[in-house]
Structures are given as structure tokens and as C-alpha cells.
Design an enzyme around this catalytic site. Structure first.
Site, short mmCIF file in Angstrom:
data_model
loop_
_atom_site.label_atom_id
_atom_site.label_comp_id
_atom_site.label_asym_id
_atom_site.label_seq_id
_atom_site.Cartn_x
_atom_site.Cartn_y
_atom_site.Cartn_z
N ASP A 150 0.84 -1.20 0.00
CA ASP A 150 0.00 0.00 0.00
C ASP A 150 0.88 1.25 0.00
O ASP A 150 2.04 1.20 0.42
CB ASP A 150 -0.88 0.03 1.27
CG ASP A 150 -1.84 -1.14 1.32
OD1 ASP A 150 -2.15 -1.71 0.26
OD2 ASP A 150 -2.30 -1.46 2.44
N1 URA Z 1 -1.18 -5.92 3.91
C1 URA Z 1 -1.69 -4.66 3.94
O1 URA Z 1 -2.71 -4.42 4.55
N2 URA Z 1 -1.02 -3.71 3.27
C2 URA Z 1 0.15 -3.94 2.62
O2 URA Z 1 0.73 -3.01 2.05
C3 URA Z 1 0.65 -5.24 2.61
C4 URA Z 1 -0.04 -6.22 3.27
#
Ligand code: URA
Length: 238
Positions: free
Chosen positions: A103
């Protein structure tokens, strides 16, 4: 591949720099001086040298990035900076792509490669390559949650997660944990904690399979995978 392209791609400068090298008789192919950049080189079987230094051409490249927040895991984006914006000029021509996604607000280990097969192997759910995350959580993470995560939790869309390995570093109003998961559903770690009524406030990926985020690699920096890490890459693509 054309000789001038090969030299430009292996760090001998711009096309103009390469033309100068050729003009000054500094380039040899199989021991013979060459002046023309447009000749075709068989990179598997021919030997190119510049001032007697062997030119090594790599078709595939594998890099480790310590991703900062505010960058998206994409090759192009209309609004946001992408992880590709962090790639140094010397690797730009490789047409790199991130292996899977973090993310925008997640930090940590991202692998970048132009090897589509490797990218597919690591991201394909059927290969069960596990990843470890460090997270700060609002809420008290307790031993009972270890068992719950181990059994699998139900996400907001009804999906039941595969067994996950939760380790508690500290527990209180704010807890610190690591979580290892072998799948990569959208926002998976955040959604797993939401499923038990808690929020992730900080998330960082520490590991993908056998590749561990180098603690010497500063945030935003990139390096090539080392020999050990490349052995692991080779074991996956064999
Ligand atoms: N899980 C999440 O919630 N975000 C990420 O970036 C990676 C794994």
C-alpha cells in the site's frame, strides 16, 4: 543486441559517449577492435571488452528497495510517485516492475525485477511464498489472537484467510507485532486486524520468502540482490 545499445545498457554512458569510445578504438569484440556501434552482438557467445575490461550483460536484474511511504507500487501513476521513480539512472533501461504490491502508506521490502517469470512465481498464491510484516496496532493484541490468526480469520468480504503466524512484540493500548502470511489479498494485514476489531497504524514488510530487508539499506534506497539472495531467486525459477 546492437553493440552501442549493449554498452549504453552496461554503464558506458550515453549513445554519444559510446560513439566516442568506439571512435577511440577502445572497444573490442572477440579480441578485435571495432568502430561500428550498429553491429549485432550475441550476448551469450561473444566477448566484448572496453580497454580490456570484460563487459557483462545481464538480461534480468533483481533489486531490493526499502520503500518509503507515499510511493505507490506501480510502474506509472497519474497522481502519485511510484516505486520506479526511486530507481537510479543506471537501472532505468531495464523496464523494472515491482514484485507484488505494498500500500502507499506501507514501508519496507519491495523487490523490483524485469523477470516476469520470477514476478509471477513470487506473487502466485499457489506457491505459498510467505511474507513477514512488522506492524503497530491500536488495541491490545493477546495470546488468544495468535490462535485465531493461526486458524484463519474471516475478512470483510467473507474470505477465510490461510493460517498466519502472529508474534507479539509488545501488548498494550498500542501493540507491536510481526505477522507472517502466505497470501497477498488486497490490504490483507490491515483487514485481518480489522476482523478482530483493531487498526493497523503503521506497517512495514520485513521479508519475502528467504529475502530479508537489509537493515543497512536506508529508506528510499535500492541495491542489487547479493549472491545468497540470488541463490534463492535461482531456486524459485529452476
Ligand atoms: N497488507 C496490507 O494491509 N497492506 C500492505 O501493504 C501489505 C499487506
Amino acid at each position: 543486441m546492437r553493440l552501442d545499445k549493449l554498452l549504453a545498457h552496461t554503464g558506458y554512458g550515453t549513445r554519444k559517449d559510446v560513439r566516442d569510445l568506439l571512435k577511440k578504438n577502445r572497444v573490442q569484440v572477440d579480441g578485435k577492435q571495432v568502430k561500428k556501434g550498429n553491429i549485432h552482438i550475441d550476448t551469450e557467445n561473444q566477448n566484448v571488452t572496453v580497454d580490456d575490461e570484460v563487459v557483462y550483460y545481464e538480461q534480468y536484474i533483481y533489486l531490493m528497495l526499502h520503500k518509503p511511504q507515499d510511493y505507490v507500487s506501480a510502474t506509472v501513476d497519474d497522481r502519485d510517485k511510484t516505486v520506479i521513480d526511486l530507481v537510479p539512472a543506471k537501472y532505468k533501461h531495464y523496464h523494472l516492475a515491482p514484485v507484488g504490491r505494498l500500500d502507499k502508506d506501507t514501508e519496507g521490502l519491495v523487490l523490483l525485477t524485469n523477470d516476469g517469470m520470477f514476478n509471477h512465481i513470487v506473487t502466485s498464491p499457489k506457491n505459498n511464498i510467505d511474507k513477514t510484516y512488522y506492524a503497530k496496532i491500536t488495541g491490545e493484541v493477546l495470546d488468544k489472537h495468535i490462535a485465531e490468526f493461526n486458524q484463519g480469520v474471516i475478512l470483510d468480504d467473507g474470505y477465510e484467510t490461510k493460517p498466519a503466524d502472529l508474534k507479539i512484540i509488545s501488548s498494550g493500548e498500542q501493540s507491536e507485532i510481526t505477522l507472517s502470511i502466505s497470501e497477498g489479498k488486497f490490504h490483507q494485514v490491515k483487514r485481518m486486524f480489522r476482523a478482530i476489531g483493531m487498526e493497523v497504524t503503521y506497517l512495514k514488510r520485513l521479508r519475502i520468502g528467504n529475502i530479508i530487508l537489509d537493515d543497512q539499506l536506508k529508506i528510499g534506497d535500492i541495491r542489487k540482490l547479493n549472491e545468497n539472495e540470488m541463490e534463492y531467486v535461482a531456486s524459485l525459477i529452476e
